[in-house]
Each structure stands twice: as structure tokens, then as C-alpha cells.
Design a protein around this motif. Structure first.
Motif, PDB file in Angstrom:
ATOM      1  N   ARG A  11      66.686 -17.026 -43.918  1.00 22.25           N
ATOM      2  CA  ARG A  11      67.734 -18.002 -43.640  1.00 22.25           C
ATOM      3  C   ARG A  11      68.585 -17.401 -42.530  1.00 22.25           C
ATOM      4  O   ARG A  11      69.250 -16.388 -42.731  1.00 22.25           O
ATOM      5  CB  ARG A  11      68.562 -18.242 -44.898  1.00 22.25           C
ATOM      6  CG  ARG A  11      69.636 -19.273 -44.731  1.00 22.25           C
ATOM      7  CD  ARG A  11      70.327 -19.504 -46.050  1.00 22.25           C
ATOM      8  NE  ARG A  11      71.483 -20.347 -45.873  1.00 22.25           N
ATOM      9  CZ  ARG A  11      72.468 -20.446 -46.729  1.00 22.25           C
ATOM     10  NH1 ARG A  11      72.426 -19.760 -47.854  1.00 22.25           N
ATOM     11  NH2 ARG A  11      73.480 -21.221 -46.499  1.00 22.25           N
TER      12      ARG A  11
ATOM     13  N   ARG B   9      61.750 -23.138 -55.309  1.00 20.73           N
ATOM     14  CA  ARG B   9      62.437 -24.429 -55.179  1.00 20.73           C
ATOM     15  C   ARG B   9      63.922 -24.234 -54.908  1.00 20.73           C
ATOM     16  O   ARG B   9      64.496 -24.856 -54.011  1.00 20.73           O
ATOM     17  CB  ARG B   9      62.243 -25.253 -56.452  1.00 20.73           C
ATOM     18  CG  ARG B   9      62.821 -26.665 -56.372  1.00 20.73           C
ATOM     19  CD  ARG B   9      62.759 -27.375 -57.717  1.00 20.73           C
ATOM     20  NE  ARG B   9      63.611 -26.752 -58.711  1.00 20.73           N
ATOM     21  CZ  ARG B   9      64.945 -26.888 -58.770  1.00 20.73           C
ATOM     22  NH1 ARG B   9      65.575 -27.604 -57.871  1.00 20.73           N
ATOM     23  NH2 ARG B   9      65.628 -26.289 -59.729  1.00 20.73           N
ATOM     24  N   ARG B  10      64.551 -23.325 -55.645  1.00 20.91           N
ATOM     25  CA  ARG B  10      65.982 -23.062 -55.459  1.00 20.91           C
ATOM     26  C   ARG B  10      66.287 -22.519 -54.066  1.00 20.91           C
ATOM     27  O   ARG B  10      67.269 -22.905 -53.437  1.00 20.91           O
ATOM     28  CB  ARG B  10      66.482 -22.059 -56.498  1.00 20.91           C
ATOM     29  CG  ARG B  10      66.609 -22.624 -57.863  1.00 20.91           C
ATOM     30  CD  ARG B  10      67.308 -21.611 -58.735  1.00 20.91           C
ATOM     31  NE  ARG B  10      66.837 -21.709 -60.093  1.00 20.91           N
ATOM     32  CZ  ARG B  10      66.988 -20.760 -60.999  1.00 20.91           C
ATOM     33  NH1 ARG B  10      67.578 -19.627 -60.685  1.00 20.91           N
ATOM     34  NH2 ARG B  10      66.546 -20.934 -62.224  1.00 20.91           N
ATOM     35  N   LYS B  11      65.460 -21.606 -53.591  1.00 22.53           N
ATOM     36  CA  LYS B  11      65.698 -21.016 -52.271  1.00 22.53           C
ATOM     37  C   LYS B  11      65.491 -22.045 -51.164  1.00 22.53           C
ATOM     38  O   LYS B  11      66.223 -22.047 -50.175  1.00 22.53           O
ATOM     39  CB  LYS B  11      64.796 -19.791 -52.043  1.00 22.53           C
ATOM     40  CG  LYS B  11      65.206 -18.622 -52.895  1.00 22.53           C
ATOM     41  CD  LYS B  11      66.638 -18.235 -52.572  1.00 22.53           C
ATOM     42  CE  LYS B  11      67.209 -17.287 -53.578  1.00 22.53           C
ATOM     43  NZ  LYS B  11      68.625 -16.997 -53.331  1.00 22.53           N
ATOM     44  N   ARG B  12      64.507 -22.918 -51.309  1.00 20.99           N
ATOM     45  CA  ARG B  12      64.298 -23.970 -50.312  1.00 20.99           C
ATOM     46  C   ARG B  12      65.513 -24.896 -50.253  1.00 20.99           C
ATOM     47  O   ARG B  12      65.923 -25.325 -49.191  1.00 20.99           O
ATOM     48  CB  ARG B  12      63.044 -24.791 -50.635  1.00 20.99           C
ATOM     49  CG  ARG B  12      61.735 -24.038 -50.495  1.00 20.99           C
ATOM     50  CD  ARG B  12      61.425 -23.614 -49.077  1.00 20.99           C
ATOM     51  NE  ARG B  12      61.353 -24.706 -48.155  1.00 20.99           N
ATOM     52  CZ  ARG B  12      60.251 -25.209 -47.654  1.00 20.99           C
ATOM     53  NH1 ARG B  12      59.091 -24.711 -47.992  1.00 20.99           N
ATOM     54  NH2 ARG B  12      60.292 -26.192 -46.796  1.00 20.99           N
ATOM     55  N   GLN B  13      66.114 -25.180 -51.402  1.00 28.15           N
ATOM     56  CA  GLN B  13      67.318 -26.023 -51.440  1.00 28.15           C
ATOM     57  C   GLN B  13      68.483 -25.355 -50.712  1.00 28.15           C
ATOM     58  O   GLN B  13      69.343 -26.025 -50.163  1.00 28.15           O
ATOM     59  CB  GLN B  13      67.741 -26.317 -52.883  1.00 28.15           C
ATOM     60  CG  GLN B  13      66.867 -27.325 -53.576  1.00 28.15           C
ATOM     61  CD  GLN B  13      67.292 -27.566 -55.006  1.00 28.15           C
ATOM     62  OE1 GLN B  13      67.949 -26.730 -55.627  1.00 28.15           O
ATOM     63  NE2 GLN B  13      66.910 -28.710 -55.544  1.00 28.15           N
ATOM     64  N   ARG B  14      68.520 -24.033 -50.711  1.00 24.03           N
ATOM     65  CA  ARG B  14      69.605 -23.295 -50.064  1.00 24.03           C
ATOM     66  C   ARG B  14      69.352 -23.030 -48.580  1.00 24.03           C
ATOM     67  O   ARG B  14      70.141 -22.347 -47.933  1.00 24.03           O
ATOM     68  CB  ARG B  14      69.860 -21.994 -50.798  1.00 24.03           C
ATOM     69  CG  ARG B  14      70.379 -22.223 -52.214  1.00 24.03           C
ATOM     70  CD  ARG B  14      70.866 -20.972 -52.842  1.00 24.03           C
ATOM     71  NE  ARG B  14      71.841 -20.296 -52.008  1.00 24.03           N
ATOM     72  CZ  ARG B  14      73.148 -20.260 -52.228  1.00 24.03           C
ATOM     73  NH1 ARG B  14      73.648 -20.899 -53.243  1.00 24.03           N
ATOM     74  NH2 ARG B  14      73.949 -19.597 -51.434  1.00 24.03           N
ATOM     75  N   GLY B  15      68.229 -23.534 -48.062  1.00 24.54           N
ATOM     76  CA  GLY B  15      67.985 -23.430 -46.631  1.00 24.54           C
ATOM     77  C   GLY B  15      67.048 -22.318 -46.198  1.00 24.54           C
ATOM     78  O   GLY B  15      66.871 -22.091 -45.000  1.00 24.54           O
ATOM     79  N   TYR B  16      66.427 -21.609 -47.113  1.00 23.41           N
ATOM     80  CA  TYR B  16      65.456 -20.571 -46.748  1.00 23.41           C
ATOM     81  C   TYR B  16      64.148 -21.241 -46.340  1.00 23.41           C
ATOM     82  O   TYR B  16      63.721 -22.212 -46.953  1.00 23.41           O
ATOM     83  CB  TYR B  16      65.199 -19.624 -47.922  1.00 23.41           C
ATOM     84  CG  TYR B  16      66.311 -18.644 -48.165  1.00 23.41           C
ATOM     85  CD1 TYR B  16      66.240 -17.353 -47.673  1.00 23.41           C
ATOM     86  CD2 TYR B  16      67.438 -19.004 -48.893  1.00 23.41           C
ATOM     87  CE1 TYR B  16      67.255 -16.443 -47.890  1.00 23.41           C
ATOM     88  CE2 TYR B  16      68.471 -18.104 -49.125  1.00 23.41           C
ATOM     89  CZ  TYR B  16      68.366 -16.821 -48.620  1.00 23.41           C
ATOM     90  OH  TYR B  16      69.381 -15.934 -48.838  1.00 23.41           O
ATOM     91  N   THR B  17      63.514 -20.704 -45.289  1.00 29.36           N
ATOM     92  CA  THR B  17      62.235 -21.239 -44.835  1.00 29.36           C
ATOM     93  C   THR B  17      61.188 -20.132 -44.820  1.00 29.36           C
ATOM     94  O   THR B  17      61.479 -18.994 -44.443  1.00 29.36           O
ATOM     95  CB  THR B  17      62.346 -21.845 -43.422  1.00 29.36           C
ATOM     96  OG1 THR B  17      62.858 -20.854 -42.538  1.00 29.36           O
ATOM     97  CG2 THR B  17      63.258 -23.048 -43.410  1.00 29.36           C
TER      98      THR B  17
ATOM     99  N   GLU C 176      59.945 -22.028 -59.557  1.00 26.14           N
ATOM    100  CA  GLU C 176      61.332 -22.460 -59.728  1.00 26.14           C
ATOM    101  C   GLU C 176      62.252 -21.709 -58.760  1.00 26.14           C
ATOM    102  O   GLU C 176      63.147 -22.304 -58.150  1.00 26.14           O
ATOM    103  CB  GLU C 176      61.790 -22.238 -61.172  1.00 26.14           C
ATOM    104  CG  GLU C 176      63.246 -22.553 -61.418  1.00 26.14           C
ATOM    105  CD  GLU C 176      63.647 -23.998 -61.142  1.00 26.14           C
ATOM    106  OE1 GLU C 176      64.842 -24.230 -60.897  1.00 26.14           O
ATOM    107  OE2 GLU C 176      62.769 -24.885 -61.157  1.00 26.14           O
TER     108      GLU C 176
END
Length: 89
Positions: A12, A70-78, A67
Motif C-alpha cells: 500500500r 479480504r480485509r487487506k484488499r478493503q484497506r487498499g493493499y494490492t 479472510e
């Protein structure tokens, strides 16, 4: 030994906020045959922190792994690259 290789490296980065973080996830087998979700995080270029969550089955570990992803993708990590995962599997 794990039936499926689960590895993920994501970042991120936001230069305007001086934000440069990484997050790594993998599933590894412990010495006792259990599955451990290993995660490491921190600022890019630093060692950061590490945590291991141990599960009795690889299925439970994979659920936890997904899970966390999913949480990290929601926080903007790619995701960055393949992190050693086989693209042909």
C-alpha cells in the motif's frame, strides 16, 4: 506439507501521505504437522512485525488466510507479483 501453496505479498503506497507499507501472508506446515498462517507487515524497507496463527487443518488455515486477504484488499493493499505462486497450478 501443504497441499496448496498459499503465498501473498502486497503493498500500500501513497506518496502524498508518505505511506509505504507491505503485508506478506503464507501458509506453512509446523513441525507437528499443523498448518500455520504466517503474516509479516511493516514499512517497506524495514523488518516490521510477524505473527503466526496455528490451525489443526489446512482448510481452517486457508479460510483464515482468505479472510485476512479480504480485509487487506478493503484497506487498499494490492498484490505485487506472484510471490512464487505457480500460475499453472
Amino acid at each position: 506439507m501443504a497441499l496448496y501453496p498459499f503465498k501473498l505479498y502486497c503493498q500500500r503506497v501513497d506518496a502524498s501521505r508518505n505511506l509505504a507499507r507491505y503485508y506478506m501472508l503464507s501458509i506453512e506446515t509446523t513441525l507437528f504437522g499443523e498448518a500455520a498462517v504466517v503474516r509479516a507487515w511493516g514499512r517497506i524497507g524495514s523488518r516490521g512485525g510477524e505473527k503466526r496463527d496455528v490451525f489443526s487443518t489446512e482448510r481452517d488455515a486457508a479460510s483464515h488466510f482468505l479472510e485476512l486477504v479480504r480485509r487487506k484488499r478493503q484497506r487498499g493493499y494490492t498484490p505485487v507479483g506472484t510471490c512464487g505462486n505457480s500460475m499453472n497450478a
